[in-house]
Scaffold this motif. Structure first.
Motif, PDB file in Angstrom:
ATOM      1  N   THR A 111       0.852  -1.186   0.000  1.00  0.00           N
ATOM      2  CA  THR A 111       0.000   0.000   0.000  1.00  0.00           C
ATOM      3  C   THR A 111       0.889   1.237   0.000  1.00  0.00           C
ATOM      4  OG1 THR A 111      -1.661  -1.225   1.251  1.00  0.00           O
ATOM      5  CG2 THR A 111      -1.884   1.159   1.186  1.00  0.00           C
ATOM      6  N   ASP A 113       1.671   5.430  -1.279  1.00  0.00           N
ATOM      7  CA  ASP A 113       0.901   6.667  -1.391  1.00  0.00           C
ATOM      8  C   ASP A 113       0.964   7.312  -2.771  1.00  0.00           C
ATOM      9  OD1 ASP A 113       3.520   7.407  -1.255  1.00  0.00           O
ATOM     10  OD2 ASP A 113       3.282   8.899   0.330  1.00  0.00           O
ATOM     11  N   GLU A 114       1.801   6.784  -3.660  1.00  0.00           N
ATOM     12  CA  GLU A 114       1.879   7.308  -5.016  1.00  0.00           C
ATOM     13  C   GLU A 114       2.502   6.248  -5.908  1.00  0.00           C
ATOM     14  OE1 GLU A 114       4.596  10.555  -5.555  1.00  0.00           O
ATOM     15  OE2 GLU A 114       6.183   9.635  -4.390  1.00  0.00           O
ATOM     16  N   GLN A 275       9.716   4.155  -0.741  1.00  0.00           N
ATOM     17  CA  GLN A 275       8.805   3.038  -0.966  1.00  0.00           C
ATOM     18  C   GLN A 275       9.513   1.704  -0.761  1.00  0.00           C
ATOM     19  OE1 GLN A 275       6.873   3.603  -4.775  1.00  0.00           O
ATOM     20  NE2 GLN A 275       5.589   5.243  -3.960  1.00  0.00           N
ATOM     21  N   GLN A 278       9.562   0.971   2.881  1.00  0.00           N
ATOM     22  CA  GLN A 278       8.291   0.443   3.373  1.00  0.00           C
ATOM     23  C   GLN A 278       8.167  -1.041   3.024  1.00  0.00           C
ATOM     24  OE1 GLN A 278       5.424   3.012   1.522  1.00  0.00           O
ATOM     25  NE2 GLN A 278       5.994   4.792   2.756  1.00  0.00           N
ATOM     26  N   TRP A 400       0.075   0.623  -9.361  1.00  0.00           N
ATOM     27  CA  TRP A 400      -0.397   1.407  -8.207  1.00  0.00           C
ATOM     28  C   TRP A 400      -1.919   1.442  -8.147  1.00  0.00           C
ATOM     29  CZ3 TRP A 400      -2.714   6.475  -7.902  1.00  0.00           C
ATOM     30  CH2 TRP A 400      -2.772   6.986  -6.599  1.00  0.00           C
ATOM     31  N   ARG A 413      -9.820   2.127   0.390  1.00  0.00           N
ATOM     32  CA  ARG A 413      -9.707   3.580   0.518  1.00  0.00           C
ATOM     33  C   ARG A 413     -10.962   4.259  -0.038  1.00  0.00           C
ATOM     34  NH1 ARG A 413      -3.445   4.899  -1.205  1.00  0.00           N
ATOM     35  NH2 ARG A 413      -2.503   3.236  -0.024  1.00  0.00           N
TER      36      ARG A 413
END
Length: 413
Positions: A111, A113-114, A275, A278, A400, A413
């Motif tokens: 997951t 964010d971009e 990323q 993460q 993505w 989301r």
């Protein structure tokens, strides 16, 4: 962080760069235990390995993934370095076990964010981390960032040609020979005195134009944005609108092309590795990148650009900083491996996965890409058009969008 003025001579700054990098390594090795580090054979990772081993605060595992290209001499240099590392364990993974570019794209469920082009190498980046964790490593250090702080952009010579014309002209001739820059585009780029905003406005008006020659990106404000042929007219209109809105607030990251390019490269790389970090934490072994600590960046950016980037020597600043730490034999390396063969083989092996991506493309559902063109292109993995990373940004956006769906394993989301 406000970047320093790049005014210090290399000889004056080298000790500070070494000290900042040593302290960045110490923060990570100080708690003891076992840490693992990449040892690619390149100067960046080699420097970190020697700094970590010299401190003796943690058990060191030096990790090498050999390339599949027979011309790749990274393994030879990694072995040379390992022979001098006191007390470090050198682990060489079988080259044939290294995941290729494009592997497991259909199973990415992180997951994020971009969109990020780091997903292309996700399998490669994460492959050895569980094994290193099983060997006791609590943290994995990479040499990422060395290319961005110990080296710098040739775009500095746009300004240096005006302030130090004789020496800049000589070096520009050297860069032209090294990178095969054609005279015409090179001279036009050097003569271009447009501000960042005017350059961006011109680029926004030419989104459908052919890609600019590499020298325009190397010596200008950057690579002008361009749209690939498979981007639809609707998407092109949206991109032009977004750029037009951005122009009112557009500011360069630095006062000239070189300083803007240096900071942009650091920011851009940090978006990718954020990323990866993460992903690696989720895989069970966090990664860390000493070259991108603030103090290291500051020390490197304080050095005069003509001392950091030259056609005559690769990474002279890091070599000067590591003299007496890294054996002279390792500092003499002049070659640099590149992974184009691995990328090409990955495209051939995973072409079916890419075809599946386009078969039910989320980008196509939004009216943003022509999947017929993408299917045709990825169905020809040996096409010269694919020798560069032209597909990366499109694939990153497609993957993505899929991770946003509840079925991808991430939160809704």
């Amino acid at each position: 962080m406000e970047p320093p003025e790049p005014v210090r001579p290399l000889a004056e700054a080298a000790a500070d760069v070494r000290r900042a990098l040593d302290e960045a390594v110490a923060v990570r090795t100080g708690p003891g235990g076992t840490v693992s580090l990449d040892l690619s054979g390149g100067l960046d990772s080699t420097s970190l390995c020697f700094l970590a081993a010299a401190r003796g605060e943690a058990r060191v595992i030096a990790s090498t993934w050999p390339g599949r290209d027979p011309a790749d001499d990274d393994l030879e240099w990694a072995r040379r370095a390992a022979a001098h590392l006191p007390g470090a364990e050198h682990v060489i993974w079988p080259a044939e076990e290294s995941p290729l570019v494009y592997e497991d794209l259909l199973r990415v469920d992180d997951t994020l964010d971009e969109p990020g082009i780091g997903v292309m190498d996700r399998a490669r980046v994460l492959a050895h981390l569980p094994r290193l964790a099983a060997m006791g490593s609590r943290l994995h250090l990479t040499g990422i960032g060395g290319d961005h702080v110990a080296w710098c952009s040739e775009a500095h010579y746009h300004r240096l040609l005006r302030t130090r014309p004789l020496s800049a002209a000589a070096r520009l001739r050297g860069f032209r020979a090294l990178f095969h820059w054609p005279y015409g585009p090179m001279l036009r780029t050097l003569a271009d005195g447009r501000s960042y905003r005017r350059w961006l406005a011109g680029a926004a008006a030419g989104l459908r134009e052919p890609a600019a020659p590499p020298v325009a990106a190397a010596l200008g404000w950057g690579a002008p944005p361009r749209l690939f042929p498979w981007v639809t007219d609707e998407a092109a209109a949206l991109a032009a609108e977004a750029l037009a809105e951005a122009l009112a607030q557009a500011r360069p990251l630095g006062p000239d092309r070189g300083r803007h390019a240096d900071l942009y490269a650091i920011h851009d790389t940090c978006r990718v590795i954020r990323q990866w970090d993460q992903m690696s934490a989720r895989a069970g072994l966090p990664m860390s990148h000493p070259f991108l600590d603030d103090r290291v960046i500051e020390a490197c950016l304080s050095v005069r650009p003509q001392d950091r980037v030259t056609p005559w020597q690769y990474k002279p600043l890091l070599k000067a900083a590591m003299r007496g730490v890294v054996p002279a034999e390792c500092l003499r390396r002049t070659s640099k491996a590149e992974a184009s063969l691995d990328a090409a083989e990955g495209l051939r092996r995973h072409a079916a996965d890419l075809q599946e991506l386009w078969a039910d493309s989320r980008l196509a559902r939004l009216g943003l890409v022509d999947t017929a063109m993408l299917k045709d292109l990825t169905g020809r993995p040996d096409s010269p058009e694919l020798r560069t990373a032209v597909l990366y940004s499109t694939i990153a956006c497609e993957v993505w969008l899929r991770t946003l769906e509840p079925s991808a394993g991430g939160p809704q989301r």
